[in-house]
Structures are given as C-alpha cells and as structure tokens.
Design a protein around this motif. Structure first.
Motif, PDB file in Angstrom:
ATOM      1  N   ARG A  24       2.603  87.800 -37.548  1.00  9.46           N
ATOM      2  CA  ARG A  24       1.919  87.240 -36.391  1.00  9.46           C
ATOM      3  C   ARG A  24       1.689  85.742 -36.571  1.00  9.46           C
ATOM      4  N   PHE A  25       1.521  85.024 -35.449  1.00  7.79           N
ATOM      5  CA  PHE A  25       1.280  83.585 -35.509  1.00  7.79           C
ATOM      6  C   PHE A  25       0.070  83.263 -36.381  1.00  7.79           C
ATOM      7  N   GLU A  26      -0.984  84.026 -36.235  1.00  9.46           N
ATOM      8  CA  GLU A  26      -2.197  83.722 -37.002  1.00  9.46           C
ATOM      9  C   GLU A  26      -2.016  83.919 -38.508  1.00  9.46           C
ATOM     10  N   ASP A  27      -0.923  84.534 -38.924  1.00  4.99           N
ATOM     11  CA  ASP A  27      -0.626  84.676 -40.349  1.00  4.99           C
ATOM     12  C   ASP A  27       0.197  83.504 -40.890  1.00  4.99           C
ATOM     13  N   HIS A  28       0.634  82.612 -40.006  1.00  7.27           N
ATOM     14  CA  HIS A  28       1.342  81.402 -40.430  1.00  7.27           C
ATOM     15  C   HIS A  28       0.322  80.380 -40.917  1.00  7.27           C
ATOM     16  N   ALA A  29       0.658  79.672 -41.935  1.00  9.87           N
ATOM     17  CA  ALA A  29      -0.227  78.630 -42.466  1.00  9.87           C
ATOM     18  C   ALA A  29       0.592  77.362 -42.683  1.00  9.87           C
ATOM     19  N   LEU A  30       1.094  76.812 -41.604  1.00  7.67           N
ATOM     20  CA  LEU A  30       1.915  75.612 -41.673  1.00  7.67           C
ATOM     21  C   LEU A  30       1.135  74.456 -41.061  1.00  7.67           C
ATOM     22  N   PRO A  31       0.391  73.713 -41.846  1.00 12.67           N
ATOM     23  CA  PRO A  31      -0.412  72.626 -41.264  1.00 12.67           C
ATOM     24  C   PRO A  31       0.468  71.525 -40.684  1.00 12.67           C
ATOM     25  N   ASN A  32       0.049  71.015 -39.519  1.00 16.15           N
ATOM     26  CA  ASN A  32       0.723  69.882 -38.884  1.00 16.15           C
ATOM     27  C   ASN A  32       2.221  70.117 -38.690  1.00 16.15           C
ATOM     28  N   HIS A  33       2.610  71.314 -38.308  1.00 19.08           N
ATOM     29  CA  HIS A  33       4.020  71.688 -38.240  1.00 19.08           C
ATOM     30  C   HIS A  33       4.583  71.666 -36.818  1.00 19.08           C
ATOM     31  N   TYR A  34       3.825  72.127 -35.829  1.00 15.30           N
ATOM     32  CA  TYR A  34       4.342  72.308 -34.478  1.00 15.30           C
ATOM     33  C   TYR A  34       3.942  71.159 -33.558  1.00 15.30           C
ATOM     34  N   ASP A  35       4.794  70.879 -32.567  1.00 12.08           N
ATOM     35  CA  ASP A  35       4.465  69.907 -31.522  1.00 12.08           C
ATOM     36  C   ASP A  35       3.617  70.540 -30.435  1.00 12.08           C
ATOM     37  N   ALA A  36       3.804  71.839 -30.212  1.00 15.27           N
ATOM     38  CA  ALA A  36       3.055  72.541 -29.169  1.00 15.27           C
ATOM     39  C   ALA A  36       2.934  74.012 -29.530  1.00 15.27           C
ATOM     40  N   VAL A  37       1.812  74.583 -29.150  1.00 12.04           N
ATOM     41  CA  VAL A  37       1.583  76.016 -29.283  1.00 12.04           C
ATOM     42  C   VAL A  37       1.049  76.485 -27.933  1.00 12.04           C
TER      43      VAL A  37
END
Length: 152
Positions: A24-37
């Motif tokens: 799930r998205f909430e299990d991702h821990a990629l700081p400062n990774h995406y331009d938009a969610v």
C-alpha cells in the motif's frame, strides 16, 4: 502507487506514472520522492495519509485528496492544519457517488496541499453533476488558473 492493476488502465493523465506495487502507498517510505500524490484515502486514516503523502512529496509538490468536508472541523487536527495548511479546498456542491448509484449523507471536497506552502488556504465551490455542466465548466475555468499551479 496502487496495488490494484486496474488503476493503471483507468488513469489517463498525460505524463503521469502509475506505480503498481505489492504494498500500500502508506507502506512506502520514500521522502521527497513524488511530484504529486492524488487519492481518496479511508476517512478514518485521512490525516495519516495526508501526512505521509506530504512526507513523500518533493518541496513544491502537490498532494490532492477527496475527503469529507468535515475533515476541516476537528480540534484534534488543528495543530496539523497549522503546520500543513492546504492551499486550496474545493467543496463539491453535489455529493459524489462512489458506487455508481446513490450518494451518502456526507459532504465532500477536494483538498490540495503544496509542500512548503505556509499561507491561508483558499476556499471555493465546484458544481460536479452533469446537469450543471455549464456552471462546472465556469468553476473549473475559475479554479484552474490558480489550482494547483499558482499556489503562492
């Protein structure tokens, strides 16, 4: 990021990448990774989803969720909103149907955050139903000039 393969066939955004994952998205821990969610999180964990999306978004990136309008009215979230004010809240005039049938008794809005934004949010309304197509087009035109691009 979605665990459901059918999402990639329903998302038609020019230049957008949909990451299919086994978590799930909430299990991702990629700081400062995406331009938009962009999403529609479960209401019971909406604040956690917004906080995690902001954590995963680059400075200047946009987080936009469909949430219950009463997400704004919570003493418990007051500190969260002071730290992370949305730059735009767009109330949906008609209640959307999430099942293709009737609607529930809840008011909804699009909430948009821009990571790093620290001013007062702007609030507006949007007609959503097909019977209000001309008004919706006018609303989208009015909102589109400042959302989500011009947030400062």
């Amino acid at each position: 990021v979605d665990v459901r393969p059918e999402v990639s066939t329903h998302l038609h955004l020019s230049g957008a990448d949909v990451v299919l994952a086994d978590k799930r998205f909430e299990d991702h821990a990629l700081p400062n990774h995406y331009d938009a969610v962009v999403g529609n999180p479960p209401y019971t964990s909406a604040e956690e989803h917004v906080a995690h999306a902001l954590y995963c978004t680059r400075v200047g990136g946009v987080v936009a969720f469909v949430l219950r309008l009463n997400f704004l009215a919570s003493a418990r979230r007051a500190a969260f909103f002071r730290q992370h004010p949305p730059f735009r809240v767009v109330a949906l005039v008609e209640r959307p149907s999430f099942t293709g049938g009737g609607t529930d008794a809840t008011e909804y809005a699009f909430f948009a955050w821009c990571k790093g934004f620290a001013a007062e949010p702007r609030f507006t309304w949007l007609n959503w139903e097909e019977k209000h197509a001309a008004q919706r087009e006018a609303d989208v035109t009015r909102i589109g000039g400042s959302w989500p691009w011009s947030v400062r």
